[in-house]
Motif scaffolding. Sequence first.
Motif, mmCIF file in Angstrom:
data_model
loop_
_atom_site.group_PDB
_atom_site.id
_atom_site.type_symbol
_atom_site.label_atom_id
_atom_site.label_comp_id
_atom_site.label_asym_id
_atom_site.label_seq_id
_atom_site.Cartn_x
_atom_site.Cartn_y
_atom_site.Cartn_z
ATOM 1 N N MET A 1 38.861 18.749 81.079
ATOM 2 C CA MET A 1 38.337 17.512 80.493
ATOM 3 C C MET A 1 39.433 16.447 80.439
ATOM 4 O O MET A 1 40.572 16.733 80.031
ATOM 5 C CB MET A 1 37.794 17.781 79.078
ATOM 6 N N PHE A 2 39.136 15.255 80.836
ATOM 7 C CA PHE A 2 40.080 14.139 80.814
ATOM 8 C C PHE A 2 40.196 13.627 79.381
ATOM 9 O O PHE A 2 39.215 13.197 78.784
ATOM 10 C CB PHE A 2 39.574 13.030 81.732
ATOM 11 N N MET A 3 41.427 13.671 78.807
ATOM 12 C CA MET A 3 41.588 13.311 77.408
ATOM 13 C C MET A 3 42.764 12.361 77.202
ATOM 14 O O MET A 3 43.790 12.472 77.884
ATOM 15 C CB MET A 3 41.793 14.560 76.549
ATOM 16 N N LEU A 4 42.611 11.476 76.232
ATOM 17 C CA LEU A 4 43.696 10.570 75.872
ATOM 18 C C LEU A 4 44.890 11.357 75.352
ATOM 19 O O LEU A 4 46.046 10.967 75.575
ATOM 20 C CB LEU A 4 43.208 9.573 74.815
ATOM 21 N N GLN A 5 44.630 12.459 74.678
ATOM 22 C CA GLN A 5 45.710 13.245 74.077
ATOM 23 C C GLN A 5 46.589 13.946 75.108
ATOM 24 O O GLN A 5 47.620 14.523 74.750
ATOM 25 C CB GLN A 5 45.122 14.267 73.106
ATOM 26 N N GLU A 6 46.202 13.900 76.373
ATOM 27 C CA GLU A 6 47.057 14.456 77.418
ATOM 28 C C GLU A 6 48.287 13.587 77.660
ATOM 29 O O GLU A 6 49.292 14.057 78.187
ATOM 30 C CB GLU A 6 46.272 14.589 78.726
ATOM 31 N N TYR A 7 48.203 12.315 77.275
ATOM 32 C CA TYR A 7 49.320 11.402 77.481
ATOM 33 C C TYR A 7 50.301 11.485 76.311
ATOM 34 O O TYR A 7 49.894 11.524 75.154
ATOM 35 C CB TYR A 7 48.820 9.967 77.607
ATOM 36 N N THR A 8 51.581 11.484 76.637
ATOM 37 C CA THR A 8 52.625 11.436 75.619
ATOM 38 C C THR A 8 53.037 9.985 75.435
ATOM 39 O O THR A 8 53.751 9.415 76.270
ATOM 40 C CB THR A 8 53.850 12.270 76.038
ATOM 41 N N LEU A 9 52.561 9.397 74.361
ATOM 42 C CA LEU A 9 52.814 7.974 74.117
ATOM 43 C C LEU A 9 54.108 7.771 73.340
ATOM 44 O O LEU A 9 54.407 8.502 72.396
ATOM 45 C CB LEU A 9 51.640 7.352 73.360
ATOM 46 N N PHE A 10 54.854 6.788 73.759
ATOM 47 C CA PHE A 10 56.145 6.464 73.157
ATOM 48 C C PHE A 10 55.933 5.935 71.745
ATOM 49 O O PHE A 10 55.103 5.062 71.521
ATOM 50 C CB PHE A 10 56.843 5.414 74.022
ATOM 51 N N ASN A 11 56.722 6.456 70.800
ATOM 52 C CA ASN A 11 56.548 6.059 69.402
ATOM 53 C C ASN A 11 57.910 5.911 68.727
ATOM 54 O O ASN A 11 58.155 6.474 67.661
ATOM 55 C CB ASN A 11 55.687 7.079 68.654
ATOM 56 N N HIS A 12 58.798 5.159 69.387
ATOM 57 C CA HIS A 12 60.155 4.972 68.890
ATOM 58 C C HIS A 12 60.569 3.519 69.149
ATOM 59 O O HIS A 12 59.921 2.803 69.911
ATOM 60 C CB HIS A 12 61.130 5.918 69.607
ATOM 61 N N PRO A 13 61.662 3.086 68.562
ATOM 62 C CA PRO A 13 62.182 1.750 68.905
ATOM 63 C C PRO A 13 62.592 1.708 70.382
ATOM 64 O O PRO A 13 63.090 2.705 70.921
ATOM 65 C CB PRO A 13 63.405 1.604 67.984
ATOM 66 N N LEU A 14 62.411 0.569 71.030
ATOM 67 C CA LEU A 14 62.753 0.454 72.440
ATOM 68 C C LEU A 14 64.239 0.711 72.691
ATOM 69 O O LEU A 14 64.621 1.208 73.759
ATOM 70 C CB LEU A 14 62.372 -0.938 72.955
ATOM 71 N N LYS A 15 65.067 0.425 71.714
ATOM 72 C CA LYS A 15 66.508 0.638 71.893
ATOM 73 C C LYS A 15 66.869 2.120 72.013
ATOM 74 O O LYS A 15 67.989 2.440 72.428
ATOM 75 C CB LYS A 15 67.286 0.010 70.740
ATOM 76 N N SER A 16 65.933 3.007 71.703
ATOM 77 C CA SER A 16 66.194 4.441 71.833
ATOM 78 C C SER A 16 66.059 4.918 73.280
ATOM 79 O O SER A 16 66.359 6.074 73.582
ATOM 80 C CB SER A 16 65.247 5.243 70.927
ATOM 81 N N MET A 62 44.339 7.066 68.946
ATOM 82 C CA MET A 62 45.258 8.170 68.664
ATOM 83 C C MET A 62 45.227 8.534 67.175
ATOM 84 O O MET A 62 45.346 9.713 66.815
ATOM 85 C CB MET A 62 46.673 7.795 69.092
ATOM 86 N N ARG A 63 45.035 7.556 66.332
ATOM 87 C CA ARG A 63 44.952 7.835 64.902
ATOM 88 C C ARG A 63 43.661 8.580 64.571
ATOM 89 O O ARG A 63 43.640 9.501 63.748
ATOM 90 C CB ARG A 63 45.025 6.526 64.114
ATOM 91 N N LEU A 64 42.568 8.198 65.240
ATOM 92 C CA LEU A 64 41.289 8.868 65.029
ATOM 93 C C LEU A 64 41.326 10.306 65.536
ATOM 94 O O LEU A 64 40.812 11.218 64.884
ATOM 95 C CB LEU A 64 40.172 8.102 65.741
#
Length: 236
Positions: A1-16, A62-64
């Motif tokens: 099944m194609f899912m949004l949760q398959e993607y690893t989304l960046f959740n940090h400051p860009l400077k990292s 992603m929150r849902l």
Amino acid sequence: MFMLQEYTLFNHPLKSIDHPKVLINTLNAHSFNTARKDDDFNKALLCSDVLLPDGISVVWAMRLLNGLKIQKIAGADLFFYEMERANAKGGKCFFLGSTEDTLEKIQKRAAIEYPNVQVFSFSPPYKAEFSDEDNEQMIDAINTINPDVLFVGMTAPKQEKWAFQHFNQMQVGHVCCIGAVFDFYAGTIQRAPKWMIQLGVEWLYRLIKEPRRLWRRYLIGNTKFLGYILIEKLKS
């Protein structure tokens, strides 16, 4: 099944983002819908070193789905961060895509706002698929400069697939696929006011500005995206 949760989304400051060579892409509702039908595009997104949540709908989804609180980071946010980073170190940037006129406007504005950045550009031929000769010409132009950051603006999914396919051939630092930001920065297309961006309705501003081109993407596309997310939530 194609899912949004398959993607690893960046959740940090860009400077990292401290690796010297990275492929940075963005994900929004439209690109998610497109990736469902385009395996090569989906692979390019999944293989990104950094995948930014560029769309309030993705943030809410992603929150849902899993309660994950992430922050929207638009392509424009990435662009200004990278330009400031290059300006601080006296670096080089390369714009690949768009027209000669747009690229000239970008260079003129960047020369004023980022005087320590050496700006280079290349306008590729306007065609659905590039020939081997086209690709070689673009890669040679980039490698001659060896830029700290490469901005690719060929619209999705073309830009992401091209950057992924040729990533290992390029002598470059950060590769950023940022599409419409070329036009925003050049002033050929006006971006939404800050208050609309902060409220998460930048898409509505773009729809009002370009209804004939974008109505299907936002009205039909966003509805499809919502349906996919609800199905994913129910099945997970």
